[in-house]
Write a protein that holds these residues in place. Structure first.
Motif, short mmCIF file in Angstrom:
data_model
loop_
_atom_site.label_atom_id
_atom_site.label_comp_id
_atom_site.label_asym_id
_atom_site.label_seq_id
_atom_site.Cartn_x
_atom_site.Cartn_y
_atom_site.Cartn_z
N THR A 185 0.82 -1.23 0.00
CA THR A 185 0.00 0.00 0.00
C THR A 185 0.84 1.26 0.00
O THR A 185 0.32 2.36 -0.20
CB THR A 185 -0.90 0.05 1.24
N GLY A 186 2.13 1.10 0.25
CA GLY A 186 2.96 2.28 0.46
C GLY A 186 2.69 2.86 1.83
O GLY A 186 1.67 2.56 2.47
N ALA A 187 3.61 3.68 2.31
CA ALA A 187 3.44 4.32 3.62
C ALA A 187 4.46 5.43 3.76
O ALA A 187 5.47 5.48 3.05
CB ALA A 187 3.62 3.31 4.76
N CYS A 188 4.20 6.32 4.69
CA CYS A 188 5.17 7.35 5.04
C CYS A 188 5.09 7.60 6.55
O CYS A 188 4.20 7.08 7.24
CB CYS A 188 4.93 8.64 4.26
N MET A 189 6.02 8.35 7.05
CA MET A 189 6.04 8.69 8.48
C MET A 189 5.25 9.98 8.68
O MET A 189 5.55 10.99 8.06
CB MET A 189 7.49 8.87 8.94
N GLU A 190 4.26 9.93 9.56
CA GLU A 190 3.43 11.12 9.79
C GLU A 190 4.00 12.00 10.90
O GLU A 190 3.88 13.23 10.84
CB GLU A 190 2.00 10.71 10.14
N SER A 191 4.62 11.41 11.92
CA SER A 191 5.21 12.21 12.99
C SER A 191 6.33 11.42 13.64
O SER A 191 6.38 10.19 13.53
CB SER A 191 4.16 12.59 14.04
N LEU A 192 7.23 12.16 14.32
CA LEU A 192 8.37 11.51 14.96
C LEU A 192 8.74 12.26 16.23
O LEU A 192 8.91 13.47 16.23
CB LEU A 192 9.58 11.46 14.03
N LEU A 193 8.87 11.50 17.31
CA LEU A 193 9.29 12.04 18.60
C LEU A 193 10.41 11.15 19.13
O LEU A 193 10.21 9.96 19.34
CB LEU A 193 8.12 12.04 19.58
N ARG A 194 11.59 11.73 19.33
CA ARG A 194 12.70 10.96 19.91
C ARG A 194 12.60 11.07 21.43
O ARG A 194 12.65 12.16 21.98
CB ARG A 194 14.05 11.47 19.42
N THR A 195 12.47 9.92 22.08
CA THR A 195 12.24 9.92 23.53
C THR A 195 13.47 9.57 24.36
O THR A 195 13.48 9.81 25.55
CB THR A 195 11.11 8.94 23.89
N LYS A 196 14.49 9.00 23.70
CA LYS A 196 15.68 8.63 24.47
C LYS A 196 16.90 8.51 23.56
O LYS A 196 16.81 7.97 22.46
CB LYS A 196 15.46 7.30 25.20
N VAL A 197 18.04 9.04 24.05
CA VAL A 197 19.35 8.84 23.43
C VAL A 197 20.29 8.48 24.56
O VAL A 197 20.55 9.31 25.44
CB VAL A 197 19.86 10.11 22.73
#
Length: 314
Positions: A185-197
């Motif tokens: 179906t295809g896809a993309c990333m709608e949002s991104l939150l980095r919670t830990k490094v």
């Protein structure tokens, strides 16, 4: 000059470079570096190194990371995220949650990921996104990345909310794109939150406005982790004052030149070459650097120096 690491919450709309530039203005110092690019529309944890701690940037870039992301099925874009030009839209009505989740779980482990054209990777001295903006697409070699875990938080087709724990060099938007390709179906990333490094978590991160307020209030150092504490899991050694010059100049330090000799000896090595890592200090309590113990020669060898000559003169 402030030396240490501050856990910045990178807000949406800022590039990682923007964060560094704004911090230079807030703190009034030039020697600042970030520890890994976050896309402008991404948010979350961005450890920023100040002063001598800039020597840590490459070490922190190598650390594992955790992200929360929303996978949007049925839409393929040129940037692999929602901000890009839509290349194809596909109906997702035939997808079942179980099929989606089974597909996602198959990505746990190692897999070969092709870096996106819209990325800061360089090829022949030019960043890929610069080539992409010129309408050029070049062949990219796949890179082996490690997906430690994917925890699916919620599925409401065409969206899937998930938490991804991964190795350095992993592109979450490419992971979303690849999942979409597998599902047809295809896809993309709608949002991104980095919670830990590494040790830096979202709950402890500070927005730029908060950092500015702390600077004005004279309490900024409460938010700065000293350089040596970035290695708090390592044992501490002290070189005797009469032998400290060896360490200051980056030379090996024999074990009997320490205030606490014997602490680096490993049992059961049968004379084989072996190492252990330590923080080295002088008797004034100044952090010199990271040393490894060499079992055969009974000496400590410098891995990374953090003490500078200006500090010694002071």
């Amino acid at each position: 000059m402030i030396n240490g690491v501050v856990n910045v919450y990178k807000e949406k709309g800022f590039t990682s470079h923007d964060v560094v530039a704004k911090l230079r203005g807030i703190l009034g110092q030039k020697k600042i570096g970030h520890t890994g690019t976050l896309d402008p529309d991404a948010e979350g944890v961005l450890p920023v190194c100040l002063g001598k701690a800039t020597k840590l940037c490459d070490m922190l870039t190598d650390k594992d990371k955790i992200y929360e992301t929303v996978l949007l099925l049925g839409k393929t874009t040129d940037t692999q995220d929602i901000t890009g030009r839509v290349l194809e839209e596909t109906d997702t009505g035939m997808l079942a949650a179980g099929k989606i989740e089974d597909c996602i779980k198959r990505y746990i482990g190692e897999y070969e990921q092709i870096p996106p054209m819209y990325s800061a990777l360089k090829v022949n001295g030019k960043k890929l996104y610069e080539l992409a903006r010129e309408g050029k697409e070049i062949e990219r070699k796949p890179r082996r990345v490690q997906i430690h875990d994917i925890r699916i938080q919620k599925t409401e087709i065409p969206r899937v909310w998930m938490e991804v724990s991964c190795s350095k060099g992993t592109y979450i938007r490419t992971l979303c794109h690849d999942i979409g390709q597998d599902l047809g179906t295809g896809a993309c990333m709608e949002s991104l939150l980095r919670t830990k490094v590494s040790r830096f978590e979202l709950k402890d991160s500070l927005k730029l406005a908060q950092i500015e307020e702390m600077k004005k209030g004279g309490c900024l150092m409460e938010a700065v982790i000293p350089v040596d504490q970035m290695f708090s899991e390592l044992g501490a050694l002290t070189v005797l004052e009469e032998h400290a010059a060896l360490a200051y100049n980056g030379n090996p330090v024999p074990e009997h030149f320490l205030e606490n000799p014997g602490s680096g000896i490993l049992e059961g090595t049968d004379g084989r070459e072996d190492t252990r890592r330590f923080r080295m200090y002088d008797e004034a309590g100044r952090f010199i650097g990271i040393y490894s113990f060499c079992q055969n020669s009974k000496e400590y060898r410098l891995e990374k120096m953090f003490l500078d000559q200006e500090e010694l003169r002071g």
